[in-house]
Write a protein that holds these residues in place. Sequence first.
Motif, short mmCIF file in Angstrom:
data_model
loop_
_atom_site.label_atom_id
_atom_site.label_comp_id
_atom_site.label_asym_id
_atom_site.label_seq_id
_atom_site.Cartn_x
_atom_site.Cartn_y
_atom_site.Cartn_z
N UNK A 33 15.51 -14.71 45.66
CA UNK A 33 16.66 -15.63 45.68
C UNK A 33 17.84 -15.03 46.41
N UNK A 90 25.00 -15.71 44.13
CA UNK A 90 26.27 -15.32 43.52
C UNK A 90 26.76 -16.38 42.54
N UNK A 91 26.63 -17.65 42.92
CA UNK A 91 27.14 -18.70 42.04
C UNK A 91 26.34 -18.79 40.74
N UNK A 92 25.07 -18.45 40.76
CA UNK A 92 24.35 -18.45 39.49
C UNK A 92 24.48 -17.11 38.79
N UNK A 112 24.86 -16.52 48.84
CA UNK A 112 25.99 -17.22 48.25
C UNK A 112 25.58 -17.99 47.00
N UNK A 113 24.45 -18.68 47.08
CA UNK A 113 24.01 -19.41 45.89
C UNK A 113 23.67 -18.44 44.76
N UNK A 155 17.16 -15.00 50.13
CA UNK A 155 17.18 -16.33 50.74
C UNK A 155 18.59 -16.89 50.86
N UNK A 156 19.34 -16.84 49.79
CA UNK A 156 20.67 -17.47 49.81
C UNK A 156 21.62 -16.68 48.92
#
Lengths: 280, 254
Positions: A156, A165-167, A162-163, A159-160
């Motif tokens: 994860x 980080x948000x989770x 930034x995402x 792959x992304x």
Amino acid sequence: MFFELFEYSFFVNASLAAILTAITCGIAGTYIVARRIVFISGGITHASFGGIGIGYFFGFNPIVGAMIFSILTALGIEYMSKKTDVREDSVIAMLWSLGMAVGVIFIFITPGYSANLMSFLFGNILTVSTANLYMLFVLTIVIVIVFLTMFRSILYVAFDEQFARTVGLPVTFVNYLMITLVAVTIVLSIRIAGIILVLSLLTIPQTIANIFTKDFKSIIFLSIVTALTGSFAGLFLSYYFNIPSGATIIFFLIVLFILARSFKTIQTTLRLKSQINRKA
Amino acid sequence: MKKIVELKNVVAGYEDEVILKNVNLAVFQNDFIGVIGPNGGGKTTLVKVMIGLLKPVSGEVVYYPTGDDNVSGRLIGYLPQINKTDNKFPISVKDVVLSGLADRKNIFRRTSKAEHHKVSELLEDSGIAHLEKKNIGELSGGQLQRVFLCRAIIADPKLLILDEPNTYVDNQFESELYQALKELNKKMAIMIISHDVGTITYFVKTIACVNRGLHYHASNIISQEQLAAYNCPIQIIAHGDIPHTILKEHNHKH
Ligand SMILES: Nc1ncnc2c1ncn2[C@@H]1O[C@H](COP(=O)(O)OP(=O)(O)OP(=O)(O)O)[C@@H](O)[C@H]1O
Ligand SMILES: [Mg+2]
């Protein structure tokens, strides 16, 4: 006469090295290729030359020096590209040449002939030391355990970011951990393929695997198999023709790549044709 | 009504440039907020502050977690404006949606059968079940957008934030999306950023105008004059027979 080779301890060592390298490079290489950080890896590889030079000059194992240099370079690139506004590729180029420069200076001022220098540059799987083998063994265990237990988080974050980080995934920690593992993998493969060629061990098997699958895990397994084939083929070619193993492995892998690519092209063409025929 | 997240006197920006000044905003359960404003007004910046990607220069962001979802990732689901993801990355649609279930407290987390099942169900509901095993590089822009929407809602967040979700999508998906959001709004608060003011006012309950600051408008009816007063220089583009300046006609929809 083929199996007699295994009665020599150097050959057993070389075979073990080939297996362990295939596993570590299969895993670390998939991460490198998926995240497109081949250039970072190039920087890490070449910067390690500084450690080799210092090892020669002060008379300790050059691989240990290379390990220190490559880890520092890896962490340095990760830190500077995230925390400063210097562009990542410029950071890489700087550390890349800094390491090489340090290496050149120290090898130059080391009195006498630097024995084995060639094997660091071009690799010699037949002279892998037992110490190197132990280190390789420990790395294999660590990298396998890390990937088995943290696979999802690694995937994860890669792959992304930034995402992730948000989770709330510990993105920074995962990135530092991974780049360190990549650095150690590169250094311990230097004995096998040499500084100049080692990167191909971490990219060609993955590129071949990627022709057949687009799944991260499957690419890992397929690259390990491909790397295993490549390093054993290289090992035998290197032994019989007395050529540096790095070159023979890469040559074999490139041939394998061309075969795989051609096979895939023919296969898709045939499939496409049958699809068109069915519709017609 | 329960508060989900609250911004108190938030000032935010990048390096030495302040973008947002003195923002106060509380998002409650069941809210459906439309965020509008000119390009570069700070809408995306506001969202980044709310989801913790950007630390405010001053002021604070307070989260009000409920029960077991005291993780901001589960409290808030997020659909980014631009996906900087690499479409050659070897990852399947299923794994992308599963990543919405990642947990900050457990880096060793594995996925369960129930979660795989949940992903399949959600993809089914979103009309993209057939894409489950595909690699993300094999999707169209709109399909990818749907996948990312699934990723944002898979963990049942209390607040869903969408940053211009209609960028890539066709008209049909757009109306499907708004219908879906209406349905989701029964379970979670929604905050949607859009330049299509005329359309979103159909669906939202309240409006936030963002242009270097934030003006909260506690209704979905807004006139050109009010926009001007909020320092929010945008044109309301009317659709169909909607009067050009005032959108009062939409009132009965809610
Ligand atoms: N990473 C960044 N570093 C520096 N400045 C930034 C950064 N991101 C945005 N900005 C600046 O902040 C301001 C607000 O940007 P933001 O992305 O929040 O606008 P927006 O309202 O979302 O615009 P749009 O409607 O175009 O998406 C812009 O002036 C932009 O130049
Ligand atoms: Mg924006």
